[in-house]
Design a protein around this motif. Structure first.
Motif, PDB file in Angstrom:
ATOM      1  N   ALA A 123     -22.029  90.540  69.883  1.00  0.00           N
ATOM      2  CA  ALA A 123     -21.701  89.177  69.446  1.00  0.00           C
ATOM      3  C   ALA A 123     -21.937  89.022  67.945  1.00  0.00           C
ATOM      4  CB  ALA A 123     -22.527  88.155  70.228  1.00  0.00           C
ATOM      5  N   LEU A 124     -23.011  89.618  67.444  1.00  0.00           N
ATOM      6  CA  LEU A 124     -23.287  89.584  66.002  1.00  0.00           C
ATOM      7  C   LEU A 124     -22.158  90.253  65.229  1.00  0.00           C
ATOM      8  CD1 LEU A 124     -25.372  89.137  63.594  1.00  0.00           C
ATOM      9  CD2 LEU A 124     -26.022  91.506  64.033  1.00  0.00           C
ATOM     10  N   ASN A 125     -21.722  91.410  65.678  1.00  0.00           N
ATOM     11  CA  ASN A 125     -20.660  92.135  64.978  1.00  0.00           C
ATOM     12  C   ASN A 125     -19.351  91.353  64.986  1.00  0.00           C
ATOM     13  OD1 ASN A 125     -22.167  94.385  64.123  1.00  0.00           O
ATOM     14  ND2 ASN A 125     -22.036  95.266  66.162  1.00  0.00           N
ATOM     15  N   ALA A 126     -19.060  90.677  66.091  1.00  0.00           N
ATOM     16  CA  ALA A 126     -17.851  89.850  66.155  1.00  0.00           C
ATOM     17  C   ALA A 126     -17.953  88.680  65.177  1.00  0.00           C
ATOM     18  CB  ALA A 126     -17.634  89.343  67.574  1.00  0.00           C
ATOM     19  N   GLN A 127     -19.123  88.046  65.131  1.00  0.00           N
ATOM     20  CA  GLN A 127     -19.310  86.930  64.207  1.00  0.00           C
ATOM     21  C   GLN A 127     -19.299  87.413  62.765  1.00  0.00           C
ATOM     22  OE1 GLN A 127     -19.394  83.500  64.915  1.00  0.00           O
ATOM     23  NE2 GLN A 127     -19.069  83.537  62.706  1.00  0.00           N
ATOM     24  N   TRP A 128     -19.858  88.587  62.524  1.00  0.00           N
ATOM     25  CA  TRP A 128     -19.860  89.151  61.170  1.00  0.00           C
ATOM     26  C   TRP A 128     -18.433  89.259  60.638  1.00  0.00           C
ATOM     27  CZ3 TRP A 128     -22.315  90.098  56.852  1.00  0.00           C
ATOM     28  CH2 TRP A 128     -21.714  90.960  55.927  1.00  0.00           C
ATOM     29  N   LYS A 129     -17.529  89.774  61.457  1.00  0.00           N
ATOM     30  CA  LYS A 129     -16.142  89.938  61.022  1.00  0.00           C
ATOM     31  C   LYS A 129     -15.538  88.588  60.625  1.00  0.00           C
ATOM     32  CE  LYS A 129     -15.235  94.103  63.670  1.00  0.00           C
ATOM     33  NZ  LYS A 129     -14.537  94.714  64.799  1.00  0.00           N
ATOM     34  N   LYS A 130     -15.813  87.566  61.416  1.00  0.00           N
ATOM     35  CA  LYS A 130     -15.283  86.232  61.121  1.00  0.00           C
ATOM     36  C   LYS A 130     -15.884  85.679  59.829  1.00  0.00           C
ATOM     37  CE  LYS A 130     -14.790  85.140  66.016  1.00  0.00           C
ATOM     38  NZ  LYS A 130     -15.353  84.349  67.115  1.00  0.00           N
TER      39      LYS A 130
END
Length: 130
Positions: free
Chosen positions: A44-51
């Motif tokens: 979830a952190l990695n997905a949010q990081w991309k955004k």
């Protein structure tokens, strides 16, 4: 991409088929389940990081200043994230030392990393809401 997907599926399969993260019974099972929770939080952190990174890069493109020589939005975010990762891993290692060398240590580390990672994910999300 396919290799990553296969690795994630394989990581989610318990090493002992009887293990159940809804009601773990032995320490190794608890440790494995805690690590699975951390892996979910990290994804979830990695997905949010991309955004968040994409928004910061866009802000850099739209920022027009001739007198501001400070780092851009993305460079600042990246430096903060690198520092945060070092903090998270070191802090959680320290929390694990409560049971240093014992079977409980991996559970303490994984639980700490999950909590901090979930908090950081919320922080990254808040940056794009500003």
């Amino acid at each position: 991409m396919i290799v990553t997907a296969i690795a994630m599926i394989a990581a989610a399969i318990p090493p002992v088929p009887e293990w159940n993260c809804d009601d773990p019974q032995v320490q190794q099972e608890m440790n494995w389940c805690a690590n699975q929770e951390y892996l979910e939080a990290d994804a979830a952190l990695n997905a949010q990081w991309k955004k968040t990174a994409a928004v910061m890069k866009l802000r850099d493109e739209n920022f027009e200043s001739t007198s501001d020589d400070r780092p851009g939005y993305f460079d600042t975010l990246l430096a903060a994230q690198r520092a945060w990762l070092t903090y998270r891993d070191t802090h959680c290692r320290s929390e694990g030392y409560y049971a240093r060398g014992g079977s409980l240590e991996p559970l303490l580390v994984a639980t700490c990393k999950t909590e901090l990672t979930e908090g950081r994910t919320a922080q990254l999300a808040a940056l794009v809401e500003i």
